[in-house]
Design a protein around this motif. Structure first.
Motif, short mmCIF file in Angstrom:
data_model
loop_
_atom_site.label_atom_id
_atom_site.label_comp_id
_atom_site.label_asym_id
_atom_site.label_seq_id
_atom_site.Cartn_x
_atom_site.Cartn_y
_atom_site.Cartn_z
N ALA A 23 0.91 -1.30 -0.07
CA ALA A 23 0.08 0.05 0.19
C ALA A 23 1.01 1.20 -0.09
CB ALA A 23 -0.71 -0.03 1.19
N GLY A 24 0.46 2.23 -0.77
CA GLY A 24 0.98 3.62 -0.78
C GLY A 24 0.29 4.56 -1.35
N ARG A 25 0.54 5.82 -0.99
CA ARG A 25 -0.40 6.90 -1.43
C ARG A 25 -0.44 7.12 -3.04
NH1 ARG A 25 -0.08 12.17 1.81
NH2 ARG A 25 2.06 11.85 1.84
N THR A 26 0.90 7.08 -3.52
CA THR A 26 1.08 7.34 -4.91
C THR A 26 1.51 6.26 -5.68
OG1 THR A 26 3.50 7.77 -4.64
CG2 THR A 26 2.18 9.64 -4.29
N LEU A 27 1.11 4.86 -5.29
CA LEU A 27 1.46 3.70 -5.84
C LEU A 27 0.84 3.54 -7.33
CD1 LEU A 27 2.94 1.55 -4.25
CD2 LEU A 27 0.89 0.20 -4.11
N SER A 28 -0.16 4.21 -7.71
CA SER A 28 -0.73 3.96 -8.98
C SER A 28 -0.10 4.79 -9.96
CB SER A 28 -2.37 4.73 -8.64
OG SER A 28 -2.45 5.92 -8.45
N THR A 29 0.73 5.64 -9.58
CA THR A 29 1.70 6.11 -10.57
C THR A 29 2.77 5.39 -11.04
OG1 THR A 29 1.36 8.26 -9.06
CG2 THR A 29 3.14 8.56 -10.98
N PHE A 30 2.98 4.14 -10.74
CA PHE A 30 4.28 3.57 -11.12
C PHE A 30 4.08 1.98 -11.31
CE2 PHE A 30 7.00 6.94 -9.80
CZ PHE A 30 6.49 7.19 -8.62
N ASN A 75 -5.01 2.27 -4.26
CA ASN A 75 -3.28 2.52 -4.31
C ASN A 75 -2.70 1.05 -3.78
OD1 ASN A 75 -2.65 5.08 -5.27
ND2 ASN A 75 -3.76 5.97 -3.70
N ALA A 76 -2.96 0.02 -4.34
CA ALA A 76 -2.62 -1.29 -3.44
C ALA A 76 -2.22 -2.21 -4.74
CB ALA A 76 -3.71 -1.91 -2.70
N VAL A 77 -1.14 -3.03 -4.17
CA VAL A 77 -0.60 -4.03 -5.25
C VAL A 77 -0.85 -5.29 -4.33
CG1 VAL A 77 1.12 -4.92 -6.37
CG2 VAL A 77 0.52 -2.37 -6.83
N TYR A 78 -0.97 -6.58 -4.87
CA TYR A 78 -1.12 -7.59 -4.50
C TYR A 78 -0.19 -8.76 -4.84
CZ TYR A 78 -5.37 -5.17 -2.76
OH TYR A 78 -6.16 -4.09 -2.24
N LEU A 79 0.19 -9.73 -3.95
CA LEU A 79 0.80 -11.00 -4.63
C LEU A 79 0.13 -12.08 -3.96
CD1 LEU A 79 3.30 -11.60 -6.32
CD2 LEU A 79 4.71 -11.83 -4.33
N PHE A 80 -0.49 -12.85 -4.85
CA PHE A 80 -1.10 -14.19 -4.42
C PHE A 80 -0.11 -15.14 -4.56
CE2 PHE A 80 -5.45 -12.45 -4.07
CZ PHE A 80 -5.59 -11.31 -4.48
N MET A 81 0.22 -15.77 -3.45
CA MET A 81 1.29 -16.74 -3.54
C MET A 81 0.55 -18.09 -3.32
SD MET A 81 4.27 -14.72 -1.95
CE MET A 81 3.73 -15.05 -0.22
N ASN A 82 0.56 -19.11 -4.23
CA ASN A 82 0.05 -20.26 -3.93
C ASN A 82 1.08 -21.54 -3.96
OD1 ASN A 82 -2.91 -19.55 -3.99
ND2 ASN A 82 -2.59 -19.07 -6.22
#
Length: 119
Positions: A23-30, A75-82
């Motif tokens: 999570a991060g406020r400016t994540l969507s920019t990158f 503003n979030a990126v996820y990593l689903f690990m199976n």
């Protein structure tokens, strides 16, 4: 700079699953990458996602097991690990990355989140 906070790690048995969040406020920019660092080893990228979310990248060792996704509205990126393996044990970090080289853009890191997989 992008300030991030990673969460979602834990202890699981081999074959288990976890979902990591960045999570991060400016994540969507990158474009954002997930990195991991095991004790005594370098911090290496394992997956990345383009700013739009259309493009993804995975290293061979996690292909078919890990899925990266993002929600720019949150503003979030996820990593689903199976199907986790003991060799996935590491501290996991996220950072903005170059979509061309998948190298990190910024020197600062979050605190990371520990993933421990036991056999």
């Amino acid at each position: 700079q992008v300030q991030v906070r990673e969460s979602g790690g834990g202890f699981v048995l081999a074959g288990g699953s976890l979902r990591l969040s960045c999570a991060g406020r400016t994540l969507s920019t990158f474009a954002i990458g997930w990195f991991r660092q095991a004790p005594g080893k370098e911090r290496d990228i394992v997956a990345a996602i383009s700013g739009s979310g259309v493009g993804t990248y995975y290293v061979d060792s996690v292909k078919g097991r890990f899925t990266i996704s993002r929600d720019n509205a949150e503003n979030a990126v996820y990593l689903f690990m199976n199907n986790l393996k003991p060799e996935d044990t590491a501290v996991y970090y996220c950072n903005a990355v170059s979509w061309r080289t998948f190298s990190r853009l910024f020197d600062s890191w979050g605190q990371g989140t520990q993933v421990t997989v036991s056999s």
